[in-house]
Motif scaffolding. Structure first.
Motif, PDB file in Angstrom:
ATOM      1  N   GLY A 437       0.942  -1.227  -0.160  1.00 54.57           N
ATOM      2  CA  GLY A 437       0.092   0.052   0.010  1.00 54.57           C
ATOM      3  C   GLY A 437       0.914   1.305  -0.036  1.00 54.57           C
ATOM      4  N   PRO A 438       0.257   2.394  -0.213  1.00 57.10           N
ATOM      5  CA  PRO A 438       1.176   3.678  -0.401  1.00 57.10           C
ATOM      6  C   PRO A 438       1.726   3.946   1.201  1.00 57.10           C
ATOM      7  N   ILE A 439       2.650   4.947   1.107  1.00 62.66           N
ATOM      8  CA  ILE A 439       3.089   5.313   2.407  1.00 62.66           C
ATOM      9  C   ILE A 439       2.270   5.743   3.399  1.00 62.66           C
ATOM     10  N   ALA A 440       2.389   5.571   4.544  1.00 65.62           N
ATOM     11  CA  ALA A 440       1.654   5.656   5.619  1.00 65.62           C
ATOM     12  C   ALA A 440       0.198   5.369   5.582  1.00 65.62           C
ATOM     13  N   CYS A 441      -0.110   4.299   4.699  1.00 66.37           N
ATOM     14  CA  CYS A 441      -1.589   3.769   4.535  1.00 66.37           C
ATOM     15  C   CYS A 441      -2.087   3.243   5.632  1.00 66.37           C
ATOM     16  N   GLY A 442      -1.004   2.604   6.638  1.00 68.82           N
ATOM     17  CA  GLY A 442      -1.205   1.795   7.700  1.00 68.82           C
ATOM     18  C   GLY A 442      -0.695   0.289   7.592  1.00 68.82           C
ATOM     19  N   LYS A 443       0.127  -0.054   6.763  1.00 71.13           N
ATOM     20  CA  LYS A 443       0.513  -1.219   6.578  1.00 71.13           C
ATOM     21  C   LYS A 443       1.185  -2.079   7.948  1.00 71.13           C
ATOM     22  N   SER A 444       2.083  -1.069   8.740  1.00 72.45           N
ATOM     23  CA  SER A 444       2.542  -1.487   9.745  1.00 72.45           C
ATOM     24  C   SER A 444       1.430  -1.834  10.730  1.00 72.45           C
ATOM     25  N   THR A 445       0.484  -1.006  10.872  1.00 68.72           N
ATOM     26  CA  THR A 445      -0.583  -1.037  11.677  1.00 68.72           C
ATOM     27  C   THR A 445      -1.504  -2.386  11.495  1.00 68.72           C
ATOM     28  N   VAL A 446      -1.541  -2.742  10.382  1.00 68.34           N
ATOM     29  CA  VAL A 446      -2.176  -3.683   9.812  1.00 68.34           C
ATOM     30  C   VAL A 446      -1.269  -5.120  10.232  1.00 68.34           C
ATOM     31  N   ALA A 572      -2.297  13.730   6.066  1.00 65.27           N
ATOM     32  CA  ALA A 572      -2.350  13.910   7.333  1.00 65.27           C
ATOM     33  C   ALA A 572      -1.693  13.099   8.218  1.00 65.27           C
ATOM     34  N   ARG A 573      -1.781  11.670   8.150  1.00 70.86           N
ATOM     35  CA  ARG A 573      -1.210  10.817   9.202  1.00 70.86           C
ATOM     36  C   ARG A 573       0.220  10.707   8.895  1.00 70.86           C
ATOM     37  N   LEU A 574       0.744  11.024   7.294  1.00 73.15           N
ATOM     38  CA  LEU A 574       2.316  10.908   7.128  1.00 73.15           C
ATOM     39  C   LEU A 574       2.681  12.159   7.663  1.00 73.15           C
ATOM     40  N   SER A 576       1.907  13.897  10.468  1.00 78.69           N
ATOM     41  CA  SER A 576       1.787  13.606  11.873  1.00 78.69           C
ATOM     42  C   SER A 576       2.526  12.619  12.374  1.00 78.69           C
ATOM     43  N   ARG A 577       2.702  11.465  11.586  1.00 74.11           N
ATOM     44  CA  ARG A 577       3.715  10.191  12.150  1.00 74.11           C
ATOM     45  C   ARG A 577       5.248  10.934  12.209  1.00 74.11           C
ATOM     46  N   ASN A 578       5.585  11.321  10.965  1.00 79.81           N
ATOM     47  CA  ASN A 578       6.938  11.655  10.815  1.00 79.81           C
ATOM     48  C   ASN A 578       7.318  13.266  10.887  1.00 79.81           C
ATOM     49  N   GLU A 607      -9.686  -0.815   3.496  1.00 73.67           N
ATOM     50  CA  GLU A 607      -9.979   0.608   3.482  1.00 73.67           C
ATOM     51  C   GLU A 607      -9.597   1.064   4.852  1.00 73.67           C
ATOM     52  N   ASN A 608      -8.414   2.254   5.027  1.00 77.64           N
ATOM     53  CA  ASN A 608      -8.128   2.591   6.289  1.00 77.64           C
ATOM     54  C   ASN A 608      -8.390   4.159   6.580  1.00 77.64           C
ATOM     55  N   ASN A 609      -9.506   4.358   6.204  1.00 75.41           N
ATOM     56  CA  ASN A 609      -9.956   5.832   6.375  1.00 75.41           C
ATOM     57  C   ASN A 609     -10.453   6.216   8.006  1.00 75.41           C
ATOM     58  N   GLY A 610     -10.988   4.939   8.352  1.00 68.84           N
ATOM     59  CA  GLY A 610     -11.739   5.138   9.669  1.00 68.84           C
ATOM     60  C   GLY A 610     -10.754   5.170  10.891  1.00 68.84           C
ATOM     61  N   THR A 611     -11.594   4.690  12.154  1.00 67.84           N
ATOM     62  CA  THR A 611     -10.732   4.760  13.189  1.00 67.84           C
ATOM     63  C   THR A 611      -9.900   3.491  13.330  1.00 67.84           C
ATOM     64  N   LEU A 612      -9.087   3.593  14.542  1.00 63.46           N
ATOM     65  CA  LEU A 612      -8.129   2.072  14.516  1.00 63.46           C
ATOM     66  C   LEU A 612      -9.244   0.906  14.981  1.00 63.46           C
ATOM     67  N   GLU A 613     -10.425   1.191  15.498  1.00 65.35           N
ATOM     68  CA  GLU A 613     -11.326   0.300  16.031  1.00 65.35           C
ATOM     69  C   GLU A 613     -11.919  -0.321  14.798  1.00 65.35           C
TER      70      GLU A 613
HETATM   71  N1  ATP Z   1      -7.293   3.828  11.265  1.00 65.26           N
HETATM   72  C1  ATP Z   1      -6.361   4.537  11.861  1.00 65.26           C
HETATM   73  N2  ATP Z   1      -6.613   5.561  12.468  1.00 65.26           N
HETATM   74  C2  ATP Z   1      -5.673   6.721  13.111  1.00 65.26           C
HETATM   75  N3  ATP Z   1      -4.492   6.425  12.823  1.00 65.26           N
HETATM   76  C3  ATP Z   1      -4.112   5.555  12.127  1.00 65.26           C
HETATM   77  C4  ATP Z   1      -4.867   4.449  11.481  1.00 65.26           C
HETATM   78  N4  ATP Z   1      -4.090   3.601  10.877  1.00 65.26           N
HETATM   79  C5  ATP Z   1      -2.844   4.089  10.817  1.00 65.26           C
HETATM   80  N5  ATP Z   1      -2.748   4.988  11.734  1.00 65.26           N
HETATM   81  C6  ATP Z   1      -1.600   5.813  11.917  1.00 65.26           C
HETATM   82  O1  ATP Z   1      -1.212   6.287  10.696  1.00 65.26           O
HETATM   83  C7  ATP Z   1       0.187   6.177  10.546  1.00 65.26           C
HETATM   84  C8  ATP Z   1       0.826   5.394   9.457  1.00 65.26           C
HETATM   85  O2  ATP Z   1       0.497   4.100   9.791  1.00 65.26           O
HETATM   86  P1  ATP Z   1       1.671   2.984   9.392  1.00 65.26           P
HETATM   87  O3  ATP Z   1       2.851   3.188   9.993  1.00 65.26           O
HETATM   88  O4  ATP Z   1       1.121   1.763   9.948  1.00 65.26           O
HETATM   89  O5  ATP Z   1       1.630   3.232   8.055  1.00 65.26           O
HETATM   90  P2  ATP Z   1       2.617   2.434   7.041  1.00 65.26           P
HETATM   91  O6  ATP Z   1       1.943   2.030   5.804  1.00 65.26           O
HETATM   92  O7  ATP Z   1       3.111   1.172   7.587  1.00 65.26           O
HETATM   93  O8  ATP Z   1       3.647   3.319   6.668  1.00 65.26           O
HETATM   94  P3  ATP Z   1       5.243   3.353   5.749  1.00 65.26           P
HETATM   95  O9  ATP Z   1       4.594   3.286   4.525  1.00 65.26           O
HETATM   96  O10 ATP Z   1       5.646   4.482   6.213  1.00 65.26           O
HETATM   97  O11 ATP Z   1       5.711   2.037   6.117  1.00 65.26           O
HETATM   98  C9  ATP Z   1       0.758   6.025  12.048  1.00 65.26           C
HETATM   99  O12 ATP Z   1       1.164   6.903  12.769  1.00 65.26           O
HETATM  100  C10 ATP Z   1      -0.293   4.959  12.491  1.00 65.26           C
HETATM  101  O13 ATP Z   1      -0.301   4.870  14.064  1.00 65.26           O
END
Ligand code: ATP
Ligand code: COD
Length: 675
Positions: A437-446, A572-574, A576-578, A607-613
């Motif tokens: 997925g694209p940068i900061a989409c949430g791959k690590s979170t998933v 926004a997530r990118l 804020s995270r970096n 899809e990861n536009n919503g909340t972490l829940e």
């Molecule tokens: N559903 C969500 N709600 C709020 N914040 C989220 C959600 N999913 C991910 N995040 C936050 O968004 C940021 C990016 O997520 P993450 O680091 O998992 O992305 P990534 O795809 O692994 O990034 P990269 O491409 O840099 O490896 C992180 O700060 C993470 O905590």
């Protein structure tokens, strides 16, 4: 307890009262109930400061209103020392039952509920939750091995327990994750209200409960039967219920405040035409009710008709359906069968029957069959698609995750073949799932969540970091040779500095890729093989630049899961995270394929536009719905391809070219034979 508390609970409480001498008070209710305030007033009238135990039904089976949460506050204030027990037998679909956390809505001492009714688990499964301070009171019925350890262990070893129902709960939870409990509840609520109105209109009667307290069930008053006089009792309710049963209608009949009511229910497996279109879930509330006369609502129509006819005949005739026509008035069943021949076979919706039959013919496993039936059922499918919201969801629902071979009959050659196939699977079963997925989409979170669910993750970013930080390594050397000392801080490669150089310049980025990608691929393969050898069945390969590794993608991966999000949320997530400026973040985003292009890689999408829940729920649903097992040929193909690639990488990593070529040839031959 209340006058409508479940019958068996009442019997238990009365027996305990007889034995121990305490007094039982029942909060009375009068039906029809017109306002939920009546429930609170009734409770208020029986609660006392010395009340020791309060048992409340979250949704009483006899009168299915949702208990107002204020009832709990009332109990706490009027009977502060009472133990508060909530019987939530109908609660697992009927109401969003929250047991803990800040938004706990029913802060009681204990909650219990079965899991086999609305939740669709197997029989024999249940849930008991006791608030922490009171857990030391709790004793298992059977004292066995786990007793004396922590609380759950005490309950785990009651002897010859059969765990299969309990283990099958996973399947039920996966199902609900796909369908979405909230949407299902709303759907059932609209359907049951619709049906209740239909019956009340047909009979000229009223509902037993106000609409706003209904969940998935409703009470509708039966019309008075011709010879019916005075107050109706439990026995009369039972007689009418039996009389309807003999006419192929199974519906509970209740005697409440001297009147008879039917309790009707709606579940999502009810045929689509039984109720409203799932579009009723969209904003703006209910839209479509099925009033166009096709076979919609036929069950309710039939109930309405049988009762309407019955109420014109004598009660005696109605209660004796077996009597020959002409004797004691009408034989209702015969009359109905003449008027509505299709009603004569009663029972189950034809669509569900044929789905079961065809699944059985295809020889699907029990789980497969259940999932197939559930998923081909129109409202279930519509709800689930709405919940997952994309083609990936549909793929999961259709059970096509992975190879088409997974859809073949499981054991066509009898037990021997099955056993052989199973052993082959046990030895070779492995699925490599690409996650990108694209940068900061949430791959690590998933991937964190997938790992928590038992699938090990090979993280390409982490591998890249390890390689860059190994000062004695080849990658470090090549990068420094390419980008010079300016990317170092105290002798180590400074990723921030390197990032600033490569994210703004495609040519430099290519140089970095050349210096790193082969080594990254090699390390991915090594780590994957290590996980395979540890016996893992599914391994996640979290590779952000999967497109740049086409052989890995095409030949080794069973499927690719792409995490996507909208450009605004991504930015926004990118940032804020970096801690990046908008310009810096945009540069990083621009260095990659767009979200739309990445989607094209996808076998499944989250899809990861919503909340972490919400993300949690999607990942859990995805993980539970993924099939276990992976055909042998694919695994051999994957291994062989991995071998080939490994050999190539080996050459790159410094093995002799002859060894590398031999390994590569062997890998390619094996791949050709197996695929
Ligand atoms: N559903 C969500 N709600 C709020 N914040 C989220 C959600 N999913 C991910 N995040 C936050 O968004 C940021 C990016 O997520 P993450 O680091 O998992 O992305 P990534 O795809 O692994 O990034 P990269 O491409 O840099 O490896 C992180 O700060 C993470 O905590
Ligand atoms: C450029 C580097 C030093 C930046 O490090 P930093 O810690 O700031 O970021 P991190 O490594 O966590 O990467 C974050 C994301 O940037 C993106 N990204 C990384 N490298 C690249 C690249 N070469 N091209 C495009 N996008 C990239 C990916 O989406 C990745 O998930 C680092 O990413 C790197 O060494 N990249 C080259 C190796 C590579 O291709 N890694 C991706 C693994 S497949």
């Amino acid at each position: 307890m209340m006058s409508v508390t479940y019958g068996s609970t009442k019997k238990l409480v009365r027996k305990l009262a007889e034995e121990s001498g305490f007094q039982v008070d029942e909060a009375p209710l009068t039906f029809p109930l017109t306002d939920e305030a009546e429930i609170l007033e009734s409770l208020d009238s029986v609660l006392k400061p010395n009340t020791t135990l309060v048992i409340l039904d979250l949704i009483p089976s006899n009168a299915p209103f949702v208990l107002p949460p204020e009832a709990i506050e009332l109990c706490r204030s009027k009977a502060p020392d009472a133990f508060l027990l909530l019987d939530a037998a109908h609660g697992l679909l009927g109401w969003p039952l929250k047991l803990s956390g800040p938004r706990r809505e029913y802060p009681v001492d204990a909650v219990m509920t079965n899991c086999h009714k609305w939740f669709c688990g197997a029989k024999g499964t249940a849930l008991l939750h006791v608030s922490e301070p009171l857990q030391e009171w709790l004793e298992p019925l059977v004292i066995s091995h786990g007793y004396g350890s922590d609380l759950p262990s005490g309950f785990y070893w009651p002897g010859l327990a059969d765990w299969s129902s309990f283990l099958a709960l996973d399947e039920a939870m996966a199902f609900w994750d796909l369908v979405g409990l909230d949407a299902a509840r709303t759907y059932c609520n609209y359907m049951v209200r619709d049906a209740a109105m239909l019956l009340a209109d047909a009979w000229g009667t009223d509902l037993g409960l106000p609409e706003e307290v209904l969940s998935t069930m409703a009470l509708v008053r039966l019309p008075d039967f011709a010879a019916q006089t005075g107050e109706q009792t439990y026995e009369e309710a039972e007689a009418v219920q039996n009389a309807l049963y003999t006419r192929n209608i199974e519906v509970p009949v209740k005697a409440l405040s001297g009147k008879l009511y039917v309790r009707i229910s709606a579940h999502i497996y009810n045929h689509l035409e039984d109720g409203p279109d799932p579009s009723c879930l969209e904003e703006g509330g209910p839209t479509a009710t099925t009033d166009d006369g096709h076979d919609a609502r036929w069950k309710y129509q039939r109930l309405a008709e049988v009762v309407a006819l019955g109420s014109q005949s004598s009660t005696k005739a109605f209660l004796r359906p077996g009597s020959p026509a002409g004797q004691d008035g009408d034989d209702l069943l015969q009359r109905l069968e003449m008027e509505q021949p299709e009603w004569a076979d009663g029972g189950r919706a034809p669509a569900v029957d044929s789905a079961v039959d065809s699944a059985v013919r295809r020889g699907e496993s029990w789980h497969g069959r259940v999932r197939h039936v559930k998923m081909t059922n129109p409202p279930v499918r519509a709800l689930a698609e709405r919940n997952t919201g994309d083609a990936g969801g549909r793929e999961l629902l259709a059970g096509t995750w992975g190879s088409p071979r997974d859809r073949e009959p499981r054991h066509p050659g009898g037990t021997g073949t099955a056993v052989r196939r199973c052993s082959a699977r046990v030895v070779c079963m492995v699925r490599l799932l690409g996650l990108t997925g694209p940068i900061a989409c949430g791959k690590s979170t998933v991937s964190e969540r997938l790992a928590a669910g038992g699938w090990p993750v090979v993280d390409a970013d982490k591998i890249a970091h390890e390689l860059l930080s190994d000062r004695a390594g080849r990658v470090h050397r090549r990068v420094v040779a390419e980008f010079g000392q300016e990317v170092l801080t105290d002798g180590a490669i400074d990723r921030e500095k390197l990032g600033k150089i490569v994210f703004g310049d495609p040519r430099k980025r290519r140089k970095l890729d050349q210096a790193t990608h082969m080594a990254i691929l090699w390390a991915i393969l090594q780590k994957t093989l290590a996980f395979m050898l540890q016996g893992h069945g599914t391994i996640v390969l979290d590779v952000p630049l999967l497109l740049k590794f086409p052989l890995l993608r095409r030949l080794c991966l069973s499927a690719v899961l792409v995490v996507v999000l909208s450009p605004e949320v991504q930015l926004a997530r990118l940032m804020s995270r970096n801690g990046l400026t908008q310009e810096e973040a945009e540069k990083k985003i621009a260095s990659q394929l767009s979200v739309a292009e990445q989607r094209k890689l996808a076998d499944m999408v989250i899809e990861n536009n919503g909340t972490l829940e919400e993300l949690d729920a999607s990942v859990r649903a995805f993980q539970r719905a993924a099939p276990s097992g992976w055909p042998l040929s694919w695994t051999c193909g994957s291994l062989a391809t991995a071998g080939g690639l490994g050999a190539a990488a080996g050459v790159q990593a410094g093995l002799s070219s002859t060894t590398g070529c031999l390994l590569g040839l062997l890998g390619a031959a094996a791949a050709a034979l197996c695929r």
